[in-house]
Structure formats: C-alpha cells, structure tokens
Design a protein around this motif. Structure first.
Motif, PDB file in Angstrom:
ATOM      1  N   ALA A 531      43.810  37.470  33.390  1.00  0.00           N
ATOM      2  CA  ALA A 531      43.081  37.835  32.412  1.00  0.00           C
ATOM      3  C   ALA A 531      42.644  39.295  32.345  1.00  0.00           C
ATOM      4  CB  ALA A 531      41.650  37.213  32.378  1.00  0.00           C
ATOM      5  N   SER A 532      42.559  40.162  33.505  1.00  0.00           N
ATOM      6  CA  SER A 532      42.389  41.581  33.556  1.00  0.00           C
ATOM      7  C   SER A 532      43.714  42.409  33.376  1.00  0.00           C
ATOM      8  CB  SER A 532      41.808  41.923  34.814  1.00  0.00           C
ATOM      9  OG  SER A 532      42.715  41.725  35.964  1.00  0.00           O
ATOM     10  N   ALA A 533      44.697  41.724  33.162  1.00  0.00           N
ATOM     11  CA  ALA A 533      46.065  42.681  33.088  1.00  0.00           C
ATOM     12  C   ALA A 533      45.968  43.353  31.758  1.00  0.00           C
ATOM     13  CB  ALA A 533      47.267  41.520  33.190  1.00  0.00           C
ATOM     14  N   ALA A 534      46.641  44.702  31.963  1.00  0.00           N
ATOM     15  CA  ALA A 534      46.649  45.423  30.962  1.00  0.00           C
ATOM     16  C   ALA A 534      47.848  46.436  31.291  1.00  0.00           C
ATOM     17  CB  ALA A 534      45.451  46.093  30.770  1.00  0.00           C
ATOM     18  N   PRO A 535      48.272  47.061  30.291  1.00  0.00           N
ATOM     19  CA  PRO A 535      49.273  48.033  30.583  1.00  0.00           C
ATOM     20  C   PRO A 535      49.272  49.396  31.486  1.00  0.00           C
ATOM     21  CG  PRO A 535      49.039  47.786  27.816  1.00  0.00           C
ATOM     22  CD  PRO A 535      47.882  47.244  28.858  1.00  0.00           C
ATOM     23  N   ASP A 536      47.951  49.639  31.821  1.00  0.00           N
ATOM     24  CA  ASP A 536      47.515  50.428  32.764  1.00  0.00           C
ATOM     25  C   ASP A 536      47.308  49.690  34.218  1.00  0.00           C
ATOM     26  OD1 ASP A 536      45.342  49.745  31.591  1.00  0.00           O
ATOM     27  OD2 ASP A 536      44.568  51.719  31.731  1.00  0.00           O
ATOM     28  N   ARG A 537      46.955  48.418  34.117  1.00  0.00           N
ATOM     29  CA  ARG A 537      46.405  47.738  35.290  1.00  0.00           C
ATOM     30  C   ARG A 537      47.395  46.901  36.195  1.00  0.00           C
ATOM     31  NH1 ARG A 537      40.836  48.363  34.740  1.00  0.00           N
ATOM     32  NH2 ARG A 537      40.614  47.435  36.706  1.00  0.00           N
ATOM     33  N   ARG A 538      46.978  46.730  37.310  1.00  0.00           N
ATOM     34  CA  ARG A 538      47.853  45.989  38.294  1.00  0.00           C
ATOM     35  C   ARG A 538      46.772  45.743  39.317  1.00  0.00           C
ATOM     36  NH1 ARG A 538      52.771  43.861  40.013  1.00  0.00           N
ATOM     37  NH2 ARG A 538      52.918  43.269  42.378  1.00  0.00           N
ATOM     38  N   ASP A 539      45.629  44.705  39.149  1.00  0.00           N
ATOM     39  CA  ASP A 539      44.350  44.859  40.124  1.00  0.00           C
ATOM     40  C   ASP A 539      44.863  44.343  41.339  1.00  0.00           C
ATOM     41  OD1 ASP A 539      42.742  46.119  37.981  1.00  0.00           O
ATOM     42  OD2 ASP A 539      42.252  44.071  37.233  1.00  0.00           O
ATOM     43  N   ARG A 540      44.051  44.776  42.204  1.00  0.00           N
ATOM     44  CA  ARG A 540      44.133  44.190  43.648  1.00  0.00           C
ATOM     45  C   ARG A 540      43.053  43.283  43.829  1.00  0.00           C
ATOM     46  NH1 ARG A 540      45.943  49.571  44.774  1.00  0.00           N
ATOM     47  NH2 ARG A 540      48.322  49.337  45.699  1.00  0.00           N
ATOM     48  N   VAL A 541      43.158  42.511  45.180  1.00  0.00           N
ATOM     49  CA  VAL A 541      41.892  41.437  45.500  1.00  0.00           C
ATOM     50  C   VAL A 541      41.878  41.898  46.973  1.00  0.00           C
ATOM     51  CG1 VAL A 541      42.888  39.506  43.858  1.00  0.00           C
ATOM     52  CG2 VAL A 541      43.306  39.556  46.266  1.00  0.00           C
ATOM     53  N   GLU A 542      40.429  41.337  47.370  1.00  0.00           N
ATOM     54  CA  GLU A 542      40.219  41.277  48.728  1.00  0.00           C
ATOM     55  C   GLU A 542      40.096  39.757  49.229  1.00  0.00           C
ATOM     56  OE1 GLU A 542      36.526  42.232  51.690  1.00  0.00           O
ATOM     57  OE2 GLU A 542      37.224  43.960  50.464  1.00  0.00           O
ATOM     58  N   MET A 543      40.463  39.340  50.267  1.00  0.00           N
ATOM     59  CA  MET A 543      40.253  37.931  50.827  1.00  0.00           C
ATOM     60  C   MET A 543      39.897  38.263  52.180  1.00  0.00           C
ATOM     61  SD  MET A 543      43.368  35.808  48.998  1.00  0.00           S
ATOM     62  CE  MET A 543      44.572  36.829  49.811  1.00  0.00           C
ATOM     63  N   ALA A 544      38.810  38.265  52.538  1.00  0.00           N
ATOM     64  CA  ALA A 544      38.138  38.602  53.975  1.00  0.00           C
ATOM     65  C   ALA A 544      37.344  37.337  54.535  1.00  0.00           C
ATOM     66  CB  ALA A 544      37.464  39.646  53.855  1.00  0.00           C
ATOM     67  N   ALA A 545      37.556  37.055  55.624  1.00  0.00           N
ATOM     68  CA  ALA A 545      36.649  36.204  56.534  1.00  0.00           C
ATOM     69  C   ALA A 545      36.622  34.836  55.928  1.00  0.00           C
ATOM     70  CB  ALA A 545      35.197  36.730  56.602  1.00  0.00           C
ATOM     71  N   ILE A 546      37.982  34.561  55.337  1.00  0.00           N
ATOM     72  CA  ILE A 546      37.839  33.146  54.841  1.00  0.00           C
ATOM     73  C   ILE A 546      38.647  32.273  56.013  1.00  0.00           C
ATOM     74  CG2 ILE A 546      38.990  31.458  53.287  1.00  0.00           C
ATOM     75  CD1 ILE A 546      39.117  33.980  51.394  1.00  0.00           C
ATOM     76  N   ASP A 547      39.829  32.605  56.635  1.00  0.00           N
ATOM     77  CA  ASP A 547      40.531  31.800  57.716  1.00  0.00           C
ATOM     78  C   ASP A 547      41.442  32.679  58.150  1.00  0.00           C
ATOM     79  OD1 ASP A 547      41.101  29.940  59.598  1.00  0.00           O
ATOM     80  OD2 ASP A 547      41.197  28.297  58.301  1.00  0.00           O
ATOM     81  N   PHE A 548      42.039  32.400  59.434  1.00  0.00           N
ATOM     82  CA  PHE A 548      43.008  33.287  59.994  1.00  0.00           C
ATOM     83  C   PHE A 548      44.246  33.627  59.309  1.00  0.00           C
ATOM     84  CE2 PHE A 548      46.650  33.693  63.203  1.00  0.00           C
ATOM     85  CZ  PHE A 548      46.429  35.082  63.660  1.00  0.00           C
ATOM     86  N   HIS A 549      44.668  32.736  58.573  1.00  0.00           N
ATOM     87  CA  HIS A 549      45.960  32.466  57.930  1.00  0.00           C
ATOM     88  C   HIS A 549      45.904  32.958  56.438  1.00  0.00           C
ATOM     89  CE1 HIS A 549      44.171  28.456  57.082  1.00  0.00           C
ATOM     90  NE2 HIS A 549      44.866  28.623  55.862  1.00  0.00           N
TER      91      HIS A 549
END
Length: 779
Positions: A531-549
C-alpha cells in the motif's frame, strides 16, 4: 598416507573390493535410518541451519531464477555484500546446484544436501581404508563415527562447518591417494575438494588446511622408508603436489580475497585472545566421549547441567551453546581408543601416528585457554580471524574416528594382540571411564537426572565389548562381522546422537522462512508495504524480539529489513545504527547514539516504515514517547506499528552541508536540517550551500546489483539513495562514470547538473576489490 613396509602389495590384498562395497552399502543404509526423522519424519535441522543458512539459500535461488546475480542483497542490514559473506552459500557447490535446480528449495532438500555431504565424506573414508587394505569393519566404524558422531552430529546446524568437514574427508582420501600413486590427476582432485572446503571460509576449514599440510609433509617423510631420500620423495611427488596447489589456489583465491576485504570493513576484523579464549571447550566436555547425554544435552534447556552452565560449574567465562560440548562418537570407537589404543599401544603405530598427533593438536586447540598451548597456537597466522577454539572438535572428531577405525582393523586382522595384564587393564579402563561419569553426576548433585543416560551408556559399552571380542572368532566370517559393526554403530548413534532439541525440531516451527509463507504478521507487513509503494519509495521494516529465526525472514520473503541475523556486518553501518548479529530477544535490540530511538533521523532515513516487535515498542525503546509510532496491528507473535516519518528510498537534495560522520556516530548529534532538501557530506563542493529550485526522482528499476533512477531538476543538486554505502558500488549518470558520495553518514549520493538524467548505481565487487587492493577505492 604412503604405503609403509608392512603394507601388502596391491595384488596381495587381504580384503576383496566387494567387502568395501558391502561396507559402503551398509553405511548408506545406516545413514538412511539415522536421517529418516529429518528427511521423512517432519523434523528439520533448527537454529542456525534455518535461521541463517536456509534464508541465504532462498535468496540465492530466487536471484538465480530471477536472472540476477546474488552479489548484494537489499533485504537485510540496509544492504549487505553477499558475495563476500562466507556464509552466503554462493561458493558452496552442492547448495549452488540446489538453488540452480529449485527456485524454492524445501527444508527437506536443504537438510538432505547436508546429510548427503556427510555420507559422501564417510564413503571417502571407506575408500581411504580400501586404499590401505585396512579391514572393512574398521572402515565402517570410521565412516559412522565421522558422519554421525561428535560435532558433525551435535552441531549439524552449523552448516558451513559441517560442509567443510565433509569436503575435508574427501580431500584427505584424494590427497593420500595422490601421494601413494604420485598422480597429478588425484592431486588436482585433492586440490579442488580442498578448495571447496576452504570456500566455506570458517575456522574448521582453517584447521583442516593445516591438517592436510601436516599429512602431506608426514607422508613425504614416511616415503623414505622405501629406500628414498626425502629429496627424492619430494621430487617424485612434485607433479601431484603442484597440481593440487594450483587447482586449490585457483578455487579459493577470489572467495578468500572477497572475504578478507569484508572482514577488514566489518564489525569483527580480528578477534583478540580474551575473546577467543571465551570460546574454549571446557575439559568436562570429554565426559560426553563416554556418555553422550550425560549432561542432558538432548533434553530441555532448563534440564541441561553440563559446562558452561554457571549454576553447576560456577562462572566459567565461556560463551558456548550446550551442543558444542558433546563429542560422542559411539561405544565401539570409545573402547577402541581406550583399550586398543592406549592399553595395547595402537595409538602409536606407525600407520596411524600422524592422526594421533593431529588429534592431540586439535584437543589442545579446542581446550583453548584451559592450556598454555593455545597462546602459541593462537599466534599462528589467521587464528585471530576466529572466535571459538571449541570449533576444533569438528576435526578432532574426524581424527578420533579414523584412529578408532584403524584400531578395529588391527584387532580384526589379528595384528594387535594383548596379554592377560593388558586385558585386565582394558576392563579397568572401560569401567573407570564409566565410573568417572557416575562420579561427576554424583559430585554435581545430578545423579538422579543422569541415571537413564548412564544406563544407556552401560548397555552400549557392554554391546561394544562383545562385538570387539567377536573380532577374532569371526575372522573367517568378515562379511558377518562387517554387518554386526554396521548394526551396532547404527543403533548406537541413532539412539545417542539422534534427533534432539539441538539438532531437530518440527519443521512447522520455521514455516515463516519458507518463501511466500502465509503468516498473520507477514501478511500485515506485506499488505502495508504494497500500500505504501510509490515511485520514490521502497520501505523497510523492522522485526525485533519475535523469535530467533525471524531475523533473516526478509531474505526468504523478499522485503527489506534494516536489521537481520549475521555475525558479520559492515562496520560503519553497525556503528551508526547499533545493529548487532541477532534480534531474537528484547535485550538484543540495541540503540546507538545516532539511532537513539524510533523517533530518530536514522530511522527515517532508513525508511523504517513498519515495525513488528515481540513486546510493546516501549519495552525496547527506553526513550519512547506516546505518538512516536502508530499502532496498526496485533498478532499472536507481534505488535505492529507504523513510523509515519519514514522517508522515501530516493530523495533529491538541493543543497549539501558539511558534516563529520565519525564525530556524529560518537556523539549521536544530528544537525537540524530537512533531509528532503539537504544532504550531509564530509566534503561538499563549494557551491553546495546555494539555494536551488526543487528536483524530483523516481525509481525505474531496483535489483540486487543495480538501481536505476530518473532524476530531474532545473538547477541541479544531489540525488540521495538511502541504501548503505559501500566502496564497491559505482554510479553512472547518463552512461558516464560519476563520483559516488557517502551521504548522511551511511548512505549513497551523487551530484547532478541541471536537467533530466538517468542515474545507474551498480555493484561491481570484482573491479571494486581490485581497486581496493591497489589502494584506489574510497574508504
């Protein structure tokens, strides 16, 4: 190893080739029984095998099937040089072939390749025994103990190291055959397989290279026994040795050079002695040579009481996982080493002495800081690249497996007799070894917990004693004895070294790593990213403290995670962001001065738009304030937030401002600027502060190794790509080479003149490496 005076001529072999082929077939059958739970029973090799190596394989496979080279990945750590990473599997022939054949490799395929390599190593050792006319029963003992004993069994999740051991066994067989036959062909094959061993670029490969050198020198010296001088022996082996060296060096030179360059630019360029000593093997680990599960290694973590568990052993200062302290090879190898090796003196036989010396060497290395010898060993060139001397248990297990098999050969061949006194000592040594395990369990207050493992140990010791005692009575029935050995070793290792919490968990636990997997948390992240995709965007995520893998799940799912799981990271990225090797638990989510909270210019520049955490964000970010993040979802695994301030992947800045990046990293102070208009450079041009009219930029194509951007501006400015800077990236403007700038501490930029331009960022690691070696690359 060269033939000695006691080796029979090839035409007078005692054991026909069919006996070795039977041994190989029985070993293969035993391997199927051992590996069945992984390949057909719904279990999979866990921990690093899935959390780290399997995502590397999926990225490799996806890249190849998308028509891209897997040189750089944007999916972790803001961008990472895969081609230089020793754990990326790019240079691993069996996994590269699997990736080439299968766009989405399964867990079973991944595990199957690893087990197949161990089987190949075991078969190579059987052929080595055949070359020396050593009893096929001994060959079986060695093959089983090598493939499914010690660290190859208990630490199988360390994929690269297991691969190195498998290639080592093959290279050893080919090297000794090359020297026996003075064959350039076998020398070249030995060099090739040794090269495949080295390209995994781990400490096990490092140690195995030294062992191969030792064995080559030892063999050349031994050939003097055939009325040759050492000079003659060396001269006659020049073609074989030269072929091996040339092929081996050609195989490894590029991967090694790439990794050395990464190491120099990484968070761990060298390891100092105290850090290495923290990875030493506790001496009590050798109790597991007698009783595999004495310490409860195969059960719940809470029940484990072996070293370095501090509540039992006191503060050891060691940083080792529990399975690193298990070296069980089987009861038959144990009794062979104790009774036939020590009591009867078989350890010091000429044919096997070099393996005995190697075993002592690897023992001293593994014990690390527990012996003064490690200070000398750590001074060897290359030792300071590795942090864990306990990794020497891999080659140690191989050496002990070969020695044990040789001793069984001597027993079954009738060339290792014992007198009455020695037989009494043999019984005493076996009983003493068992009583030592009983005593340590009692001394540490864990006798009740250790009782079942000790009963199992006693049972297999009795079985092993009976089988070894049958060696001479069954001398005229070698096929029957071979079958007995195969059955006993299979049963022993399947029960004692079989699936457990360290080596096998339900495959369904790791489904989030399968490309395209359906998962509530992943589904929300995918939907939001789309939904956030745009010609100038390629967003990053953070996935932290969920599980080792979860750290490297982005490699499998093909979206960009600014964190990841990897012991190697680019130093400037790690220093600026605080990223460490894993984010499995809350305390591993560390914030750096320059990335002090989720409300930070660094978070915005990285484009961290969506954040999934296993605990509420305020438990991770001690500077968290209401409104810093917007809650957008909640799943069983994670709290999901949006960072509304996340900036686009590409920006067009109309002015530049000078900044000292090193000082910023230390102080954590950002200048008060609008990063949509201003870029920070260490050496901006004189005209950079002039006010200019705004420009625009949009991403045309975005791949692993190439990003193409269209930019337009009436008065020029600076195109900023918020991907991590690296000296091997180059930039072209309208097809002409331009200067790549390091911008906003860790990102990339290029200065553009007025007008419309197409900008192409290209990752060129080979020309970049050459320029770096010649001192021409930017730092």
């Amino acid at each position: 190893m060269a033939s000695s005076r006691t080796d029979p001529p090839l035409r007078d072999r005692r054991f026909p080739a069919s006996h070795y082929w039977l041994a190989a077939a029985l070993f293969a059958a035993g391997a199927v029984i051992f590996t069945w739970p992984w390949l057909f029973g719904g279990l999979t090799i866990p921990w690093d095998a899935k959390a780290h190596f399997y995502p590397q394989l999926t990225f490799l496979a996806r890249s190849l099937h998308d028509g891209q080279l897997p040189l750089w990945t944007p999916n972790v750590f803001g961008g990472h040089p895969q081609i230089s990473d020793p754990q990326s599997l790019i240079f691993s022939p069996p996994y590269f072939l699997l990736a080439l054949l299968n766009a989405v490799p399964s867990f079973v395929a991944f595990d199957g390749v690893l087990f197949a390599m161990l089987v190949a190593g075991g078969l190579a050792l059987i052929f080595m025994f055949k070359d020396h006319d050593w009893h096929p029963a001994g060959a079986l003992v060695t093959a089983f103990a090598f493939a499914f004993g010690a660290s190859n069994a208990w630490r199988i999740q360390h994929v690269g190291q297991v691969l190195s051991m498998a290639w080592f066994a093959i290279a050893l067989w080919l090297l000794l055959r090359a020297l026996m036959r003075r064959s350039p062909l076998y020398g070249a094959l030995a060099g090739l397989t040794a090269g495949f061993m080295v390209v995994d670029r781990d400490q096990v490969a490092y140690l195995c290279v030294m062992l191969l050198v030792l064995f080559a020198v030892w063999t050349l010296v031994q050939q003097r026994a055939r009325d040759e001088s050492l000079g003659q022996s060396l001269w006659r082996n020049v073609p074989a040795l030269s072929a091996g060296i040339i092929v081996g060096v050609a195989t490894i030179v590029v991967p090694i050079a790439l990794t050395i360059a990464l190491a120099a630019d990484s968070n761990r360029a060298v390891i100092d002695y105290p850090d290495a000593a923290g990875g030493s093997l506790h001496p009590a680990a050798f109790f597991t040579l007698v009783s595999a599960n004495l310490f409860g290694t195969d059960g719940p973590m809470a029940a484990y009481w072996g070293p370095p568990a501090s509540e039992v052993w006191g503060e050891t200062g060691l940083a080792l996982a529990r399975n690193m302290a298990d070296v069980y090879l089987g009861a038959i190898p144990l009794l062979a080493l104790l009774c036939l090796g020590l009591v009867r003196g078989g350890l010091f036989a000429r044919d096997i002495l070099m393996f005995t010396v190697a075993a002592v060497w690897m023992t001293l290395y593994a014990l690390g800081g527990y012996t003064p010898a490690f200070k000398l060993l750590f001074a060897l060139p290359g030792s300071d690249l590795f942090r864990r001397p306990a990794d020497a248990t891999f080659p140690l297990g191989a050496m002990l497996a070969i020695i044990a098999g040789y001793l069984v050969h001597r027993l079954a061949s009738g060339s290792l007799q014992a007198n009455a006194r020695q037989r009494t000592l043999e019984i005493g040594s076996a009983v003493l070894a068992f009583l030592a395990c009983l005593w340590i369990a009692f001394d540490k207050g864990r006798l009740e917990q250790a009782m079942l493992p000790l009963v199992i140990t006693a049972s297999f010791l009795v079985l092993a004693a009976v089988i070894l005692a049958c060696a001479r009575p069954l001398a005229r029935q070698p096929l029957l004895y071979i079958a007995l050995i195969a059955a006993a070793m299979t049963l022993d290792l399947r029960i004692n070294n079989g699936p457990n919490e360290s080596t096998a968990l339900p495959a369904q636990n790791f489904q989030v790593l399968v490309p395209g997997a359906k998962d509530p948390t992943l589904d929300i992240l995918r939907e939001r990213l789309a939904a956030s995709a745009a010609p100038d965007r390629r967003d990053r995520v953070e996935m932290a403290a969920i599980d080792f893998h979860w750290g490297n799940a982005s490699l499998s799912q093909n979206f960009d995670h600014w964190l990841g799981y990897n012991p190697l990271r680019l130093k400037w990225f790690a220093d600026a962001t605080g990223a460490i090797d894993a984010v499995a638990v809350p305390e591993q989510r560390q914030f750096a001065p320059l990335f002090a909270s989720y409300r930070s210019p660094m978070a915005d520049l990285l484009g961290v738009h969506f954040i999934a955490t296993g605990v509420p964000a305020e438990e991770l970010d001690k500077n968290f304030k209401p409104g810093d993040l917007v809650p957008i979802g909640r799943t069983k695994q994670a709290y999901i937030y949006e960072n509304p301030r996340a900036l686009p992947r590409v920006l067009f800045a109309t002015q530049a401002r000078q900044a000292d990046f090193d000082a910023m990293i230390k102080s954590g102070e950002w200048p008060d600027v609008d990063f949509r208009k201003t870029v920070l450079l260490e050496h901006p041009p004189a005209s950079a502060s002039e006010t200019r009219e705004p420009g625009s930029a949009r991403i045309v194509t975005y791949g692993n190794n190439e990003v193409v951007i269209d930019a337009t501006s009436p008065q020029g400015g600076f195109l900023v790509l918020n991907d991590v800077w690296h000296p091997w990236w180059q930039v072209e403007v309208d097809g002409k080479q331009a200067k790549l700038l390091r911008a906003n501490v860790i990102f990339r930029a290029v200065e553009l003149p007025p007008g419309a331009h197409q900008v192409r960022f290209v990752f060129r690691p080979f020309s970049g490496l050459l320029a770096q070696m010649l001192g021409h690359a930017p730092r």
